[in-house]
Design a protein around this motif. Structure first.
Motif, PDB file in Angstrom:
ATOM      1  N   GLN A  51     -18.261  22.799  17.691  1.00  0.00           N
ATOM      2  CA  GLN A  51     -17.612  21.549  18.167  1.00  0.00           C
ATOM      3  C   GLN A  51     -18.064  20.229  17.551  1.00  0.00           C
ATOM      4  N   ILE A  52     -17.194  19.614  16.908  1.00  0.00           N
ATOM      5  CA  ILE A  52     -17.297  17.941  16.415  1.00  0.00           C
ATOM      6  C   ILE A  52     -16.643  17.143  17.227  1.00  0.00           C
ATOM      7  N   ALA A  53     -17.200  16.054  17.538  1.00  0.00           N
ATOM      8  CA  ALA A  53     -16.714  14.915  18.138  1.00  0.00           C
ATOM      9  C   ALA A  53     -16.431  13.968  17.197  1.00  0.00           C
ATOM     10  N   LEU A  54     -15.176  13.474  16.812  1.00  0.00           N
ATOM     11  CA  LEU A  54     -14.946  12.726  15.860  1.00  0.00           C
ATOM     12  C   LEU A  54     -14.688  11.059  16.510  1.00  0.00           C
ATOM     13  N   ILE A  55     -15.204   9.998  16.049  1.00  0.00           N
ATOM     14  CA  ILE A  55     -15.111   8.811  16.144  1.00  0.00           C
ATOM     15  C   ILE A  55     -14.413   8.056  15.121  1.00  0.00           C
ATOM     16  N   VAL A  56     -13.200   7.572  15.399  1.00  0.00           N
ATOM     17  CA  VAL A  56     -12.726   6.489  14.511  1.00  0.00           C
ATOM     18  C   VAL A  56     -13.006   5.256  14.806  1.00  0.00           C
ATOM     19  N   GLN A 106      -9.935  19.609   6.826  1.00  0.00           N
ATOM     20  CA  GLN A 106     -10.788  20.536   6.349  1.00  0.00           C
ATOM     21  C   GLN A 106     -11.685  21.583   6.965  1.00  0.00           C
ATOM     22  N   ALA A 107     -11.751  21.225   8.409  1.00  0.00           N
ATOM     23  CA  ALA A 107     -12.645  22.089   9.104  1.00  0.00           C
ATOM     24  C   ALA A 107     -12.258  23.467   8.749  1.00  0.00           C
ATOM     25  N   PRO A 108     -13.297  24.391   8.700  1.00  0.00           N
ATOM     26  CA  PRO A 108     -13.131  25.906   8.485  1.00  0.00           C
ATOM     27  C   PRO A 108     -12.963  26.412   9.835  1.00  0.00           C
ATOM     28  N   ALA A 109     -12.387  27.641   9.755  1.00  0.00           N
ATOM     29  CA  ALA A 109     -12.482  28.511  11.141  1.00  0.00           C
ATOM     30  C   ALA A 109     -13.546  28.503  11.846  1.00  0.00           C
ATOM     31  N   GLY A 110     -13.592  28.340  13.122  1.00  0.00           N
ATOM     32  CA  GLY A 110     -14.863  28.501  13.897  1.00  0.00           C
ATOM     33  C   GLY A 110     -15.387  27.010  14.056  1.00  0.00           C
ATOM     34  N   VAL A 111     -14.803  26.055  13.734  1.00  0.00           N
ATOM     35  CA  VAL A 111     -15.093  24.544  13.829  1.00  0.00           C
ATOM     36  C   VAL A 111     -13.996  23.814  14.373  1.00  0.00           C
ATOM     37  N   ALA A 112     -14.281  23.332  15.716  1.00  0.00           N
ATOM     38  CA  ALA A 112     -13.085  22.569  16.433  1.00  0.00           C
ATOM     39  C   ALA A 112     -13.621  20.786  16.180  1.00  0.00           C
ATOM     40  N   VAL A 113     -12.509  20.112  15.726  1.00  0.00           N
ATOM     41  CA  VAL A 113     -12.712  18.712  15.941  1.00  0.00           C
ATOM     42  C   VAL A 113     -11.777  17.998  16.943  1.00  0.00           C
ATOM     43  N   ASN A 123     -13.578  16.359   0.382  1.00  0.00           N
ATOM     44  CA  ASN A 123     -13.749  17.692   0.569  1.00  0.00           C
ATOM     45  C   ASN A 123     -15.095  18.069   0.386  1.00  0.00           C
ATOM     46  N   GLN A 124     -15.807  17.768  -0.644  1.00  0.00           N
ATOM     47  CA  GLN A 124     -17.064  18.075  -0.762  1.00  0.00           C
ATOM     48  C   GLN A 124     -18.023  17.563   0.385  1.00  0.00           C
ATOM     49  N   PHE A 125     -17.588  16.314   0.746  1.00  0.00           N
ATOM     50  CA  PHE A 125     -18.403  15.749   2.199  1.00  0.00           C
ATOM     51  C   PHE A 125     -18.029  16.840   3.168  1.00  0.00           C
ATOM     52  N   ALA A 126     -17.150  17.088   3.385  1.00  0.00           N
ATOM     53  CA  ALA A 126     -16.526  17.954   4.599  1.00  0.00           C
ATOM     54  C   ALA A 126     -17.363  19.158   4.605  1.00  0.00           C
ATOM     55  N   ALA A 127     -17.221  19.820   3.421  1.00  0.00           N
ATOM     56  CA  ALA A 127     -17.985  20.985   3.287  1.00  0.00           C
ATOM     57  C   ALA A 127     -19.383  21.110   3.643  1.00  0.00           C
ATOM     58  N   THR A 128     -19.992  20.351   3.242  1.00  0.00           N
ATOM     59  CA  THR A 128     -21.643  19.852   3.380  1.00  0.00           C
ATOM     60  C   THR A 128     -21.659  19.472   4.961  1.00  0.00           C
ATOM     61  N   PHE A 129     -20.822  18.811   5.310  1.00  0.00           N
ATOM     62  CA  PHE A 129     -20.840  18.328   6.923  1.00  0.00           C
ATOM     63  C   PHE A 129     -20.686  19.459   7.816  1.00  0.00           C
ATOM     64  N   TYR A 130     -19.702  20.196   7.676  1.00  0.00           N
ATOM     65  CA  TYR A 130     -19.393  21.202   8.562  1.00  0.00           C
ATOM     66  C   TYR A 130     -20.242  22.577   8.499  1.00  0.00           C
ATOM     67  N   ALA A 131     -20.863  22.695   7.360  1.00  0.00           N
ATOM     68  CA  ALA A 131     -21.858  23.569   7.123  1.00  0.00           C
ATOM     69  C   ALA A 131     -23.155  23.356   8.063  1.00  0.00           C
ATOM     70  N   LEU A 184     -19.121  12.870  14.071  1.00  0.00           N
ATOM     71  CA  LEU A 184     -18.651  12.375  12.773  1.00  0.00           C
ATOM     72  C   LEU A 184     -17.828  10.904  13.096  1.00  0.00           C
ATOM     73  N   ILE A 185     -18.682   9.886  12.541  1.00  0.00           N
ATOM     74  CA  ILE A 185     -17.998   8.288  12.672  1.00  0.00           C
ATOM     75  C   ILE A 185     -17.334   7.963  11.383  1.00  0.00           C
ATOM     76  N   VAL A 186     -16.091   7.815  11.536  1.00  0.00           N
ATOM     77  CA  VAL A 186     -15.460   7.295  10.395  1.00  0.00           C
ATOM     78  C   VAL A 186     -14.991   5.902  10.499  1.00  0.00           C
ATOM     79  N   SER A 187     -15.426   4.829   9.884  1.00  0.00           N
ATOM     80  CA  SER A 187     -15.285   3.599  10.362  1.00  0.00           C
ATOM     81  C   SER A 187     -15.116   2.471   9.314  1.00  0.00           C
ATOM     82  N   PRO A 188     -14.049   1.479   9.510  1.00  0.00           N
ATOM     83  CA  PRO A 188     -14.338   0.169   8.765  1.00  0.00           C
ATOM     84  C   PRO A 188     -15.442  -0.638   8.760  1.00  0.00           C
ATOM     85  N   GLU A 189     -15.516  -1.653   8.041  1.00  0.00           N
ATOM     86  CA  GLU A 189     -16.497  -2.510   8.188  1.00  0.00           C
ATOM     87  C   GLU A 189     -15.900  -4.009   8.383  1.00  0.00           C
TER      88      GLU A 189
END
Ligand SMILES: Cc1cc2nc3c(=O)[nH]c(=O)nc-3n(C[C@H](O)[C@H](O)[C@H](O)COP(=O)(O)O)c2cc1C
Length: 178
Positions: free
Chosen positions: A3-8, A27-34, A166-174, A71-76
């Protein structure tokens, strides 16, 4: 299921960061819920409310607690993290002794139309999470500059940017699934 909690961190309807977050979520693979943690309706935190049940606080604390990673995705905003991001960090850090951040995996991404990619915000979010005991993903770092130029119709369209995310996503989800 991981389980991934996403904060925008942006409350804007036209948010660049929301587009980036949606790209990473896709980009979340099978077995990962965002699942997004809504932060726009949260009253400003005060410890005076620690003894009470505030439904909006209860909701986000429970969501974050249940997540394997955040996962926090944020402006400045003005060389700092947006107030809404600081608010959710504070809410989830209390009541004292019940912080959801201790040992919680967390990753931070920032995006900006400017040349510095919101780096001050990203580093500040990390700085705030680390003393709370969060397990903050150190690398890869994503401070996406000129991010508006990578979007078309509210989606990440630039191929190089997409690959980078996508590279970031792959590393993060793994990492989140470990
Ligand atoms: C109050 C405010 C302060 C801002 N300060 C910064 C800043 O310090 N650094 C920066 O890169 N962009 C800054 N910006 C521009 C944002 O990066 C831009 O509005 C961006 O679209 C915000 O991300 P969003 O579209 O996801 O909301 C600021 C914007 C606002 C509204």
């Amino acid at each position: 299921m991981t389980q991934i909690a996403l904060i925008v961190g942006s409350l804007s309807k036209q948010s660049i960061n929301r587009a980036v977050a949606e790209h990473i979520a896709a980009q979340a693979p099978a077995g990962v819920a965002v699942e997004e943690v809504q932060i726009g309706d949260l009253p400003l935190y005060t410890q005076d409310l620690d003894a009470e049940s505030v439904p909006a606080y209860d909701r986000v604390r429970a969501q974050l607690k249940a997540a394997d990673a955040v996962l926090i995705v944020s402006p400045e905003h003005n060389r700092a993290m947006p107030a809404a991001v600081k608010n959710i960090i504070d809410i989830a850090s209390r009541p004292f002794g019940q912080s959801v951040w201790a040992g919680k995996k967390a990753a931070v991404v920032t995006a900006s139309p400017g040349g510095y990619g919101g780096i001050n915000s990203g580093l500040q979010i990390r700085q705030s999470l680390q003393p709370l005991g969060a397990d903050v993903l150190i690398a890869p770092e994503v401070f996406l500059s000129r991010a508006n130029a990578a979007l078309e119709n509210g989606k990440v369209a630039d191929e190089r940017t997409a690959q980078f995310l996508n590279q970031f996503a792959a590393t993060f989800y793994a990492w989140a699934a470990q």
